[in-house]
Design an enzyme around this catalytic site. Structure first.
Site, PDB file in Angstrom:
ATOM      1  NE  ARG A  27     -65.534  26.911  11.358  1.00  0.00           N
ATOM      2  CZ  ARG A  27     -65.614  26.021  12.342  1.00  0.00           C
ATOM      3  NH1 ARG A  27     -65.046  26.254  13.494  1.00  0.00           N
ATOM      4  NH2 ARG A  27     -66.259  24.896  12.165  1.00  0.00           N
TER       5      ARG A  27
ATOM      6  CD  GLU B 117     -73.541  26.768   9.828  1.00  0.00           C
ATOM      7  OE1 GLU B 117     -73.567  27.954   9.437  1.00  0.00           O
ATOM      8  OE2 GLU B 117     -72.497  26.204  10.202  1.00  0.00           O
TER       9      GLU B 117
ATOM     10  NE  ARG C  15     -63.738  29.743   7.282  1.00  0.00           N
ATOM     11  CZ  ARG C  15     -64.668  28.839   7.563  1.00  0.00           C
ATOM     12  NH1 ARG C  15     -65.872  29.227   7.936  1.00  0.00           N
ATOM     13  NH2 ARG C  15     -64.428  27.547   7.481  1.00  0.00           N
TER      14      ARG C  15
END
Length: 156
Positions: A57, A65, A101
């Site tokens: 990330r 998105e 992440r």
């Protein structure tokens, strides 16, 4: 002479200790911790997958998105920049988020991907302490993009 030698060893020991302490502090603050990787897949505008299967990330930014029209464009631009390429990851203080992440500043060749997305108006600054090393730079880029009405800052 013996006292001078003792003093020299004491000073040298102090300098070495100070240098070691400085390195430890800078490392703890995440000043420079890099890792090479290979991007196998772009998930969206601010998340990628590495050949190791790890997800990364991007630190300091947030993008639309892929379900949104603009999010699709941003994802494709990110794909164009790094998918299938060798990249460099630079870490800050916290290395993982709550979703496990990797959190990183991402570079491909000489391109600072996180900054490029902000500069082109394709990402907003989203600072999550303690990972704030490039916050001011990102804010400056965002302000320029906003004034120039680029990307998400355009009227239409």
């Amino acid at each position: 002479m013996r006292n001078m030698a003792k003093k020299a060893r004491f000073v040298a020991g102090g300098v070495c200790g100070l240098l070691l302490l400085t390195v430890l502090i800078l490392t703890a603050q995440g000043v420079k911790s890099d890792r090479s990787a290979h991007c196998t897949r772009v998930v969206d505008g601010d998340t990628i997958e590495l050949s190791t299967g790890e997800r990364v990330r991007y630190i300091g930014i947030d993008t639309a998105e892929p379900k949104d029209r603009l999010g699709k464009v941003i994802t494709e631009f990110n794909r164009y920049l790094i998918e299938g390429k060798d990249i460099r990851l630079e870490f800050d203080i916290e290395k993982y988020d709550k979703y496990n992440r990797l959190l990183a500043y991402v570079y491909v060749d000489d391109i600072f991907v996180n900054a490029t997305l902000v500069e082109r108006g394709l990402a907003e600054v989203m600072t999550v302490p303690p990972n704030v090393r490039h916050r001011k730079h990102f804010q400056q880029l965002q302000e320029k993009a906003r004034k120039s009405k680029r990307g998400i800052w355009s009227k239409g």
